[in-house]
Design an enzyme around this catalytic site. Structure first.
Site, PDB file in Angstrom:
ATOM      1  CB  VAL A  97      17.592  26.714  22.144  1.00  0.00           C
ATOM      2  CG1 VAL A  97      18.878  26.181  22.725  1.00  0.00           C
ATOM      3  CG2 VAL A  97      16.387  26.062  22.776  1.00  0.00           C
ATOM      4  CB  ALA A 141      23.400  24.329  23.561  1.00  0.00           C
ATOM      5  CD1 TRP A 186      15.241  22.622  34.669  1.00  0.00           C
ATOM      6  CD2 TRP A 186      14.455  24.536  33.820  1.00  0.00           C
ATOM      7  NE1 TRP A 186      15.491  22.623  33.318  1.00  0.00           N
ATOM      8  CE2 TRP A 186      15.027  23.779  32.771  1.00  0.00           C
ATOM      9  CE3 TRP A 186      13.905  25.784  33.511  1.00  0.00           C
ATOM     10  CZ2 TRP A 186      15.054  24.213  31.454  1.00  0.00           C
ATOM     11  CZ3 TRP A 186      13.940  26.218  32.201  1.00  0.00           C
ATOM     12  CH2 TRP A 186      14.506  25.431  31.184  1.00  0.00           C
ATOM     13  CD  GLN A 230      20.273  18.222  32.816  1.00  0.00           C
ATOM     14  OE1 GLN A 230      20.880  19.281  32.715  1.00  0.00           O
ATOM     15  NE2 GLN A 230      18.943  18.150  32.721  1.00  0.00           N
ATOM     16  NE  ARG A 273      15.751  19.584  36.365  1.00  0.00           N
ATOM     17  CZ  ARG A 273      15.527  19.440  35.079  1.00  0.00           C
ATOM     18  NH1 ARG A 273      14.383  18.934  34.658  1.00  0.00           N
ATOM     19  NH2 ARG A 273      16.430  19.803  34.193  1.00  0.00           N
ATOM     20  CG  HIS A 294      19.485  23.571  33.477  1.00  0.00           C
ATOM     21  ND1 HIS A 294      18.811  24.134  32.424  1.00  0.00           N
ATOM     22  CD2 HIS A 294      19.856  24.630  34.268  1.00  0.00           C
ATOM     23  CE1 HIS A 294      18.757  25.447  32.574  1.00  0.00           C
ATOM     24  NE2 HIS A 294      19.390  25.766  33.671  1.00  0.00           N
TER      25      HIS A 294
HETATM   26  C1  YSA Z   1      18.040  22.187  26.264  1.00  0.00           C
HETATM   27  C2  YSA Z   1      18.490  22.976  25.259  1.00  0.00           C
HETATM   28  C3  YSA Z   1      19.818  23.304  25.237  1.00  0.00           C
HETATM   29  O1  YSA Z   1      20.279  24.113  24.279  1.00  0.00           O
HETATM   30  C4  YSA Z   1      20.691  22.824  26.193  1.00  0.00           C
HETATM   31  C5  YSA Z   1      20.220  22.027  27.199  1.00  0.00           C
HETATM   32  C6  YSA Z   1      18.898  21.701  27.229  1.00  0.00           C
HETATM   33  C7  YSA Z   1      18.380  20.862  28.323  1.00  0.00           C
HETATM   34  C8  YSA Z   1      17.821  21.696  29.465  1.00  0.00           C
HETATM   35  N1  YSA Z   1      18.836  22.368  30.205  1.00  0.00           N
HETATM   36  C9  YSA Z   1      17.094  20.734  30.399  1.00  0.00           C
HETATM   37  O2  YSA Z   1      17.470  20.556  31.536  1.00  0.00           O
HETATM   38  N2  YSA Z   1      16.065  20.122  29.821  1.00  0.00           N
HETATM   39  S1  YSA Z   1      15.210  18.960  30.552  1.00  0.00           S
HETATM   40  O3  YSA Z   1      14.640  19.474  31.748  1.00  0.00           O
HETATM   41  O4  YSA Z   1      14.269  18.453  29.598  1.00  0.00           O
HETATM   42  O5  YSA Z   1      16.256  17.839  30.925  1.00  0.00           O
HETATM   43  C10 YSA Z   1      17.148  17.300  29.964  1.00  0.00           C
HETATM   44  C11 YSA Z   1      17.224  15.793  30.080  1.00  0.00           C
HETATM   45  O6  YSA Z   1      17.520  15.450  31.433  1.00  0.00           O
HETATM   46  C12 YSA Z   1      15.895  15.117  29.798  1.00  0.00           C
HETATM   47  O7  YSA Z   1      15.746  14.902  28.414  1.00  0.00           O
HETATM   48  C13 YSA Z   1      16.032  13.820  30.542  1.00  0.00           C
HETATM   49  O8  YSA Z   1      16.821  12.896  29.821  1.00  0.00           O
HETATM   50  C14 YSA Z   1      16.828  14.241  31.753  1.00  0.00           C
HETATM   51  N3  YSA Z   1      15.958  14.492  32.904  1.00  0.00           N
HETATM   52  C15 YSA Z   1      15.152  15.546  33.132  1.00  0.00           C
HETATM   53  N4  YSA Z   1      14.533  15.453  34.302  1.00  0.00           N
HETATM   54  C16 YSA Z   1      14.951  14.307  34.861  1.00  0.00           C
HETATM   55  C17 YSA Z   1      15.857  13.690  33.976  1.00  0.00           C
HETATM   56  N5  YSA Z   1      16.458  12.514  34.266  1.00  0.00           N
HETATM   57  C18 YSA Z   1      16.154  11.949  35.444  1.00  0.00           C
HETATM   58  N6  YSA Z   1      15.315  12.469  36.360  1.00  0.00           N
HETATM   59  C19 YSA Z   1      14.690  13.647  36.109  1.00  0.00           C
HETATM   60  N7  YSA Z   1      13.904  14.179  37.040  1.00  0.00           N
END
Ligand code: YSA
Length: 345
Positions: A259, A313, A155, A216, A202, A176
């Site tokens: 997780v 989650a 992140w 999100q 981000r 997030h």
């Molecule tokens: C994972 C496990 C858990 O138990 C709970 C939550 C999570 C998600 C974790 N917090 C997270 O942020 N994962 S992620 O970085 O992969 O982002 C989750 C979702 O946000 C992605 O699948 C995507 O749909 C979206 N996302 C991520 N970066 C993005 C974005 N959408 C737009 N622009 C970006 N830069």
């Protein structure tokens, strides 16, 4: 002379009232108040009067001049008002259609967020919100991502310029919505079922599927006896509600420190239907969320006993879901403020 002044005054006022059109006003002004007008001539003669008559005649003539000037101004205003109401009367056509008032609408992502929350609400989830400026503790530490842990690199963080005495920067723009897992568990006891919509930030370069500010929706369910089957069932049902029964869903193992086990969930690409294209990076799938079973350490961090409680989650990206649902090929369109794009929703 005073009598003469009174005579001229009342004659002039009578004539003024009788005038029928504004063009005649100028002629009237010239004949009484102009350089050679009758009242002006009288005023000029005042200086040649004997001393005792001069004061009285002078004052009478000046008063008369003031009266005529203000009567003229009043008449001019009358004519102006008459002309205006004539014009209005002519130009109002009550049968013409009114001006259309432009109606606003909800931004497509706001609509999407509502639809997503609605789908989870049907399954018994409550909607809660949390802060966008967050402590390092909630964004990382309590989620099993301590200082110096390599997973922090997942992140790209925007830090707030606030330094503690020991030189640390404990505040950030949340990367997030997962910090809300901790806040919700700190303030509630199981059973818990919540979804948390909100903005995240981000420090990231943008491209067709990435923004630096995006939304999100976090989900969290904690209770006794919750299993991975509950996670899959809930997310399959969500995909069916949003995309219909035919859309393909894929779960793959993924790593998130909070997780165990962790997965990501993808949906077959709207553009190529799974064959592979620019949008899905030639894979045929678009990832829409990360998910998993809540890590025992996270439960311990909020004083839940992991031998009693389990939970799942997930965190999903509503922009990505809107792209899939409406066949939009560039995420940046959502925030470019182009009304031609936005008014299609
Ligand atoms: C994972 C496990 C858990 O138990 C709970 C939550 C999570 C998600 C974790 N917090 C997270 O942020 N994962 S992620 O970085 O992969 O982002 C989750 C979702 O946000 C992605 O699948 C995507 O749909 C979206 N996302 C991520 N970066 C993005 C974005 N959408 C737009 N622009 C970006 N830069």
């Amino acid at each position: 002379m005073t009598d003469q002044v009174q005579e001229i005054r009342s004659k002039a006022l009578q004539e003024l009232e009788a005038l029928g059109d504004p063009q005649a006003l100028e002629g009237w002004r010239i004949s009484y108040l102009g350089r050679k007008g009758s009242l002006t001539r009288l005023l000029r003669g005042v200086s040649s009067l004997p001393q005792e008559e001069r004061r009285l005649a002078g004052s009478a003539a000046n008063n008369a001049k003031r009266d005529l000037e203000s009567a003229l101004a009043r008449r001019e205003e009358d004519f102006k008002q008459q002309a205006l109401s004539r014009k209005l009367g002519e130009s109002i056509d009550v049968t013409l259609p009114g001006h259309r008032v432009p109606l606003g609408r909800l931004h497509p992502i706001t609509q999407m967020l509502r639809e997503i929350c609605q789908a989870f609400a049907q399954m018994g989830f409550q909607v809660v919100e949390g802060p966008e400026v967050e402590w390092d503790y909630y964004n990382f530490e309590a989620l099993n991502i301590p200082q110096g842990h390599p997973a922090r690199d997942m992140w790209d963080t925007l830090w707030i310029d606030y330094e503690t005495e020991d030189g640390r920067h404990p505040m950030l723009l949340r990367t997030h919505t997962s910090p809300m897992q901790i806040r919700v568990m700190e303030n509630n006891r199981p059973p818990i079922r919540v979804v948390v919509p909100g903005r995240v930030y981000r420090y990231e370069a943008t491209d067709a599927t990435h923004e630096s500010m995006f939304f999100q929706v976090e989900g969290l369910a904690v209770d006794q006896g919750i299993t991975f089957a509950d996670l899959k069932g809930t997310l399959y049902q969500f995909a069916r509600l949003l995309f219909g029964p035919d859309r393909k869903v894929r779960f793959r193992c993924d790593y998130f420190p909070f997780v165990e086990p962790g997965v990501d969930m993808s949906i077959d690409c709207f553009l190529c239907r799974g064959r592979g294209c620019r949008i899905c990076g030639e894979t045929g799938w678009i990832e829409i969320m990360g998910a998993g079973m809540v890590h025992p350490k996270v439960l311990e961090n909020v004083d839940y006993d992991p031998s009693v409680y389990t939970g799942f989650a997930f965190g999903l990206g509503p922009e990505r879901i809107a792209m899939l649902k409406y066949g939009i090929d560039d995420i940046r369109l959502f925030y470019a403020n182009d009304i031609r794009f936005l008014r299609q929703f």
